[in-house]
Design an enzyme around this catalytic site. Structure first.
Site, PDB file in Angstrom:
ATOM      1  N   ARG A 103      26.991  49.413  63.784  1.00 28.82           N
ATOM      2  CA  ARG A 103      28.247  48.759  64.209  1.00 28.82           C
ATOM      3  C   ARG A 103      28.209  47.245  64.075  1.00 28.82           C
ATOM      4  NH1 ARG A 103      27.687  52.130  68.562  1.00 28.82           N
ATOM      5  NH2 ARG A 103      28.605  54.175  68.189  1.00 28.82           N
ATOM      6  N   LYS A 119      36.204  38.795  54.932  1.00 26.59           N
ATOM      7  CA  LYS A 119      36.741  40.044  54.384  1.00 26.59           C
ATOM      8  C   LYS A 119      35.632  40.738  53.611  1.00 26.59           C
ATOM      9  CE  LYS A 119      41.534  39.063  53.249  1.00 26.59           C
ATOM     10  NZ  LYS A 119      42.485  39.349  52.148  1.00 26.59           N
ATOM     11  N   GLU A 145      40.938  30.324  41.236  1.00 27.95           N
ATOM     12  CA  GLU A 145      41.057  30.199  42.699  1.00 27.95           C
ATOM     13  C   GLU A 145      41.028  28.721  43.104  1.00 27.95           C
ATOM     14  OE1 GLU A 145      41.671  32.952  44.395  1.00 27.95           O
ATOM     15  OE2 GLU A 145      40.881  34.547  43.100  1.00 27.95           O
ATOM     16  N   LYS A 156      39.675  27.024  52.202  1.00 24.40           N
ATOM     17  CA  LYS A 156      39.577  28.404  52.667  1.00 24.40           C
ATOM     18  C   LYS A 156      39.184  28.441  54.146  1.00 24.40           C
ATOM     19  CE  LYS A 156      38.856  33.058  52.002  1.00 24.40           C
ATOM     20  NZ  LYS A 156      38.650  34.173  51.089  1.00 24.40           N
ATOM     21  N   GLU A 201      44.381  37.694  59.229  1.00 29.06           N
ATOM     22  CA  GLU A 201      45.556  37.884  58.392  1.00 29.06           C
ATOM     23  C   GLU A 201      46.824  38.200  59.141  1.00 29.06           C
ATOM     24  OE1 GLU A 201      44.404  40.668  55.182  1.00 29.06           O
ATOM     25  OE2 GLU A 201      44.925  38.924  53.989  1.00 29.06           O
ATOM     26  N   ARG A 220      47.106  33.143  56.638  1.00 25.76           N
ATOM     27  CA  ARG A 220      46.172  33.576  55.612  1.00 25.76           C
ATOM     28  C   ARG A 220      46.869  34.157  54.388  1.00 25.76           C
ATOM     29  NH1 ARG A 220      40.281  35.838  57.205  1.00 25.76           N
ATOM     30  NH2 ARG A 220      39.548  36.389  55.159  1.00 25.76           N
ATOM     31  N   ASN A 258      47.089  34.398  49.100  1.00 22.67           N
ATOM     32  CA  ASN A 258      47.472  35.384  48.091  1.00 22.67           C
ATOM     33  C   ASN A 258      48.374  34.808  47.024  1.00 22.67           C
ATOM     34  OD1 ASN A 258      46.079  37.775  48.786  1.00 22.67           O
ATOM     35  ND2 ASN A 258      47.297  37.816  50.647  1.00 22.67           N
ATOM     36  N   HIS A 296      48.495  36.211  43.595  1.00 22.82           N
ATOM     37  CA  HIS A 296      47.833  37.509  43.665  1.00 22.82           C
ATOM     38  C   HIS A 296      48.806  38.681  43.681  1.00 22.82           C
ATOM     39  CE1 HIS A 296      44.379  35.023  44.424  1.00 22.82           C
ATOM     40  NE2 HIS A 296      43.576  36.059  44.550  1.00 22.82           N
ATOM     41  N   HIS A 332      47.566  41.088  41.098  1.00 21.48           N
ATOM     42  CA  HIS A 332      47.010  42.417  41.378  1.00 21.48           C
ATOM     43  C   HIS A 332      47.664  43.491  40.513  1.00 21.48           C
ATOM     44  CE1 HIS A 332      45.415  41.164  45.570  1.00 21.48           C
ATOM     45  NE2 HIS A 332      44.454  41.112  44.665  1.00 21.48           N
ATOM     46  N   HIS A 365      39.945  39.289  37.306  1.00 25.30           N
ATOM     47  CA  HIS A 365      40.709  38.884  38.479  1.00 25.30           C
ATOM     48  C   HIS A 365      41.254  37.466  38.337  1.00 25.30           C
ATOM     49  CE1 HIS A 365      41.966  38.647  42.644  1.00 25.30           C
ATOM     50  NE2 HIS A 365      41.270  37.527  42.784  1.00 25.30           N
TER      51      HIS A 365
HETATM   52  N1  NAD Z   1      36.081  39.143  50.242  1.00 26.09           N
HETATM   53  C1  NAD Z   1      37.008  38.361  49.735  1.00 26.09           C
HETATM   54  O1  NAD Z   1      37.655  37.611  50.457  1.00 26.09           O
HETATM   55  C2  NAD Z   1      37.235  38.366  48.269  1.00 26.09           C
HETATM   56  C3  NAD Z   1      38.013  37.382  47.677  1.00 26.09           C
HETATM   57  C4  NAD Z   1      38.145  37.402  46.304  1.00 26.09           C
HETATM   58  C5  NAD Z   1      37.530  38.371  45.538  1.00 26.09           C
HETATM   59  N2  NAD Z   1      36.792  39.312  46.146  1.00 26.09           N
HETATM   60  C6  NAD Z   1      36.093  40.328  45.375  1.00 26.09           C
HETATM   61  O2  NAD Z   1      35.112  39.697  44.583  1.00 26.09           O
HETATM   62  C7  NAD Z   1      34.842  40.518  43.453  1.00 26.09           C
HETATM   63  C8  NAD Z   1      34.736  39.668  42.231  1.00 26.09           C
HETATM   64  O3  NAD Z   1      33.664  38.786  42.411  1.00 26.09           O
HETATM   65  P1  NAD Z   1      33.070  37.946  41.178  1.00 26.09           P
HETATM   66  O4  NAD Z   1      34.183  37.384  40.435  1.00 26.09           O
HETATM   67  O5  NAD Z   1      32.057  37.045  41.787  1.00 26.09           O
HETATM   68  O6  NAD Z   1      32.440  39.065  40.247  1.00 26.09           O
HETATM   69  P2  NAD Z   1      31.009  39.788  40.242  1.00 26.09           P
HETATM   70  O7  NAD Z   1      30.411  39.804  41.561  1.00 26.09           O
HETATM   71  O8  NAD Z   1      31.220  41.083  39.571  1.00 26.09           O
HETATM   72  O9  NAD Z   1      30.154  38.836  39.300  1.00 26.09           O
HETATM   73  C9  NAD Z   1      30.565  38.665  37.967  1.00 26.09           C
HETATM   74  C10 NAD Z   1      29.412  38.851  36.992  1.00 26.09           C
HETATM   75  O10 NAD Z   1      28.594  37.688  37.006  1.00 26.09           O
HETATM   76  C11 NAD Z   1      27.231  38.026  37.144  1.00 26.09           C
HETATM   77  N3  NAD Z   1      26.625  36.904  37.829  1.00 26.09           N
HETATM   78  C12 NAD Z   1      26.856  36.543  39.108  1.00 26.09           C
HETATM   79  N4  NAD Z   1      26.266  35.384  39.383  1.00 26.09           N
HETATM   80  C13 NAD Z   1      25.596  35.009  38.263  1.00 26.09           C
HETATM   81  C14 NAD Z   1      24.817  33.880  37.937  1.00 26.09           C
HETATM   82  N5  NAD Z   1      24.648  32.875  38.792  1.00 26.09           N
HETATM   83  N6  NAD Z   1      24.288  33.830  36.701  1.00 26.09           N
HETATM   84  C15 NAD Z   1      24.521  34.811  35.792  1.00 26.09           C
HETATM   85  N7  NAD Z   1      25.273  35.879  36.055  1.00 26.09           N
HETATM   86  C16 NAD Z   1      25.817  35.976  37.276  1.00 26.09           C
HETATM   87  C17 NAD Z   1      27.235  39.328  37.856  1.00 26.09           C
HETATM   88  O11 NAD Z   1      26.094  40.071  37.576  1.00 26.09           O
HETATM   89  C18 NAD Z   1      28.491  40.001  37.319  1.00 26.09           C
HETATM   90  O12 NAD Z   1      28.195  40.679  36.153  1.00 26.09           O
HETATM   91  C19 NAD Z   1      35.930  41.544  43.395  1.00 26.09           C
HETATM   92  O13 NAD Z   1      35.417  42.788  43.782  1.00 26.09           O
HETATM   93  C20 NAD Z   1      36.954  41.059  44.409  1.00 26.09           C
HETATM   94  O14 NAD Z   1      37.634  42.121  45.038  1.00 26.09           O
HETATM   95  C21 NAD Z   1      36.634  39.320  47.480  1.00 26.09           C
HETATM   96 ZN    ZN Z   2      41.516  36.054  44.243  1.00 32.02          ZN
END
Ligand code: NAD
Ligand code: ZN
Ligand code: NAD
Ligand code: ZN
Lengths: 363, 363
Positions: free
Chosen positions: B122, B144, B186, B230, B240, B244, B248, B251, B255, B268
């Site tokens: 938990r 999130k 972003e 942020k 949210e 917040r 978006n 987005h 999306h 994305h």
């Molecule tokens: N929690 C939130 O508030 C929030 C906000 C926005 C997005 N997200 C989520 O984030 C995800 C996308 O994250 P992302 O864009 O970081 O993609 P990701 O985590 O898939 O990373 C992108 C690619 O880069 C590679 N990589 C990462 N760091 C590296 C580095 N320093 N050197 C070389 N390669 C590297 C990874 O292996 C991957 O293949 C989505 O699932 C999205 O839903 C969450």
């Molecule tokens: Zn985003």
């Protein structure tokens, strides 16, 4: 005979409403909370057969759009797999952030519905309609939700407070005797840890092992006082930082016994009963509690038809080992809740293994 | 060049620490937080190969007992199945309530590690060590967490704040260009919705499409100002309820574009870029925003190498339909974030479909 208990929490407060035939008021009560129109009613086939229709009639006549989902009964279905079914139902019925999942059932349904609601769209509303005594006085209140991991109980979960807990004591009439007794273990627990008056009320009843022997006023008192005790404790410590630990009275050894008997031979309430007898005796051995009070506790447990001895064949060293695996263990120290008088307990992680061993050998 | 940003939340506050080579300070920084000894380091094989050893050296020299778990890379592994692997690792390594999961990776690893930490026992501690630009300025901050349902992104999740966000800008050097650009979407978003000064800083840079063209001071400013934006928004609206929603921006349509292109063709950040262009134009058509400011935004997006047009073959009616499925839809109304000037936006659910259609047709 309607009682309302307020659970006051910083982020969200809610009511526990206790009243006979209140199942028929479910929709109306929910309507007053300003929830979205969509409801997913979650139950199991047995409970749904008994009470599903009344819940649905009440929901629809209050203007809710409902869908229902039943999960197979029993602790062994309290898994992520069942949660996935609830997610699928949520998706299929396009639940929104303002929608509500209603748990109609015992602790198993309540814990799973709560967890699914906690994690669908990062949290939608949940209403608890507990149908077992244990769920009424314990699991439906306090916001703990979760499922089991194949290798351990309740390891996966979240805190998620309900918007309403609706208790209809009349549904206890169809509850199997052994389930009633299991719930009574938690009721006795509240007497020992928090509410001495509840304890004496219970003492004054001749039999406690079946609902039909328990006077209506006492049933009402059991529900109201137990819910109040849980609400008091949870209201003071929502996330288990401190006080809430006292709710684990009887549960330290109880959990070990449950797990060593494979969650089959001994049910949760029975294990807690055994755990309370053990914890009481530990307190007596440590000269924290009187022998007389411990005997009063044990007499009450027996009168409820619950066990006061370890089941045959449970290995004491295995219990002591299992204690180490408890998720409340901090840096290898086992935490015990020990009574100092009826209605008052203290929490300690300083119980020598020898004392535990000695007490268990005497049971 | 060390920046520290405080995220102040009612229940738990934490720091975002931004400093070159801070990866080597991970253990030390964590040690100052009074966390338990056990750490589960979560990453993917690529990132682990680059940075795992340094993280581990730092953790062990600060006295932590560590275990690590790598999950396959990519959004399509952001599933409950991967979470189950983290649960198994947590069980195997006997993580306790005081233990910590450390997410070393992009948003995918961060979201999953956060969710596993939110729901194991938990809720145990999580530390975010973001390695993509997107994760640094967005996903690692704000609590999130979650995974995808086979039929929808991020439908399963929880709010769970990290204990620390540690940003080492140097790890961006190995990040593929397209991922860098995605993060820049972003960053531009923060300029438009919150921080006009960040926006003008970006405008003053000749190229923004690759890290090596961006001056070190600007990188620092991008990270600090974006994280601050942020943190400000999240600090005012943890769960949210209102504000917040402005995060978006871009987005809503973003999306829809992502989902219609199967999360493959368009990533994305690219989808958000397209979404910002669309939202900007909607605001212009509604006479809420000037054409000039919209053009400044679009120029910035183009300079980053991000798209400003819909990808070929995406059906406009399909986008409009997909908007209805967005999890932020309330009672069928689609919510749009629209700029009124650079640095200021407003939220509305009153955009006529015709305007949306008209804007998309023009792209
Ligand atoms: N929690 C939130 O508030 C929030 C906000 C926005 C997005 N997200 C989520 O984030 C995800 C996308 O994250 P992302 O864009 O970081 O993609 P990701 O985590 O898939 O990373 C992108 C690619 O880069 C590679 N990589 C990462 N760091 C590296 C580095 N320093 N050197 C070389 N390669 C590297 C990874 O292996 C991957 O293949 C989505 O699932 C999205 O839903 C969450
Ligand atoms: Zn985003
Ligand atoms: N969340 C918490 O704080 C908390 C606290 C204590 C226990 N729990 C959990 O609660 C669960 C145990 O709950 P339980 O004891 O209610 O068991 P349960 O939910 O399995 O119900 C017991 C049985 O009674 C049946 N039943 C329920 N209501 C009935 C009725 N009115 N008439 C006829 N049959 C009925 C059910 O179908 C089931 O077979 C465990 O999983 C435990 O971990 C949670
Ligand atoms: Zn219990």
């Amino acid at each position: 005979m309607t009682s309302v208990i307020n659970v006051n929490l910083p982020e969200q407060s809610y009511e526990i409403a206790i009243a006979p035939a209140s199942l028929d008021q479910l929709g109306q009560q929910m309507a007053s909370l300003n929830l979205g129109k969509k409801v997913l009613l979650v139950s199991n086939p047995t409970i749904f057969r008994h009470y599903g229709e009344r819940a649905i009639t009440s929901l629809t006549s209050a203007g809710f759009e409902f869908a229902s989902c039943t999960l197979p009964p029993g602790e062994r279905y309290k898994t992520l797999n069942s949660i996935q079914k609830l997610y699928d139902a949520a998706l299929e019925n396009r639940l929104e952030r303002s929608s509500t999942m209603v748990a109609l059932g015992g602790g198993v349904i309540g814990d799973m519905t709560g967890f699914a609601a906690a994690t669908w769209l990062r949290g939608i509303n949940v209403v608890q309609v507990p149908t077992t005594l244990l769920a009424m006085v314990d699991s439906a209140i306090g916001g703990k939700t979760g499922v089991n991991h194949p290798h351990g109980k309740n390891l996966i979960g979240a805190f998620h407070q309900p918007r309403l807990v609706l208790i209809d004591p009349e549904v206890l009439k169809t509850l199997p005797m052994r389930e009633f007794q299991a719930g009574m273990a938690e009721v006795i627990k509240y007497g020992v840890i928090w509410d001495a008056e509840l304890f004496t009320q219970l003492e004054q009843s001749k039999r406690l092992d079946q609902l039909r022997y328990v006077k209506a006023e006492l049933v009402n008192s059991i529900l109201t006082r137990s819910c109040q005790a849980k609400a008091d404790v949870v209201g003071k410590d929502e996330k288990e930082a401190g006080l809430r630990a006292i709710l684990n009275y009887g549960h330290t050894i109880g959990h070990a016994v449950e797990s060593l008997t494979g969650y089959r031979l001994v049910n949760h309430g029975e294990a807690v009963a055994i755990g309370m007898v053990a914890a009481g005796q530990i307190a007596v051995n440590l000269e924290m509690w009187t022998k007389e009070d411990a005997e009063r506790q044990n007499a009450l447990i027996q009168k409820t038809g619950l066990p006061v001895k370890l089941p045959d064949g449970v290995d004491i060293e295995a219990i002591i080992e299992a204690l180490q695996l408890d998720k409340k263990v901090k840096a290898g120290k086992v935490r015990f809740v020990l009574p100092t008088q009826i209605g008052v307990v203290t929490v300690t992680d300083d119980v020598p293994s020898d004392i535990i061993r000695q007490v268990l050998q005497g049971m």
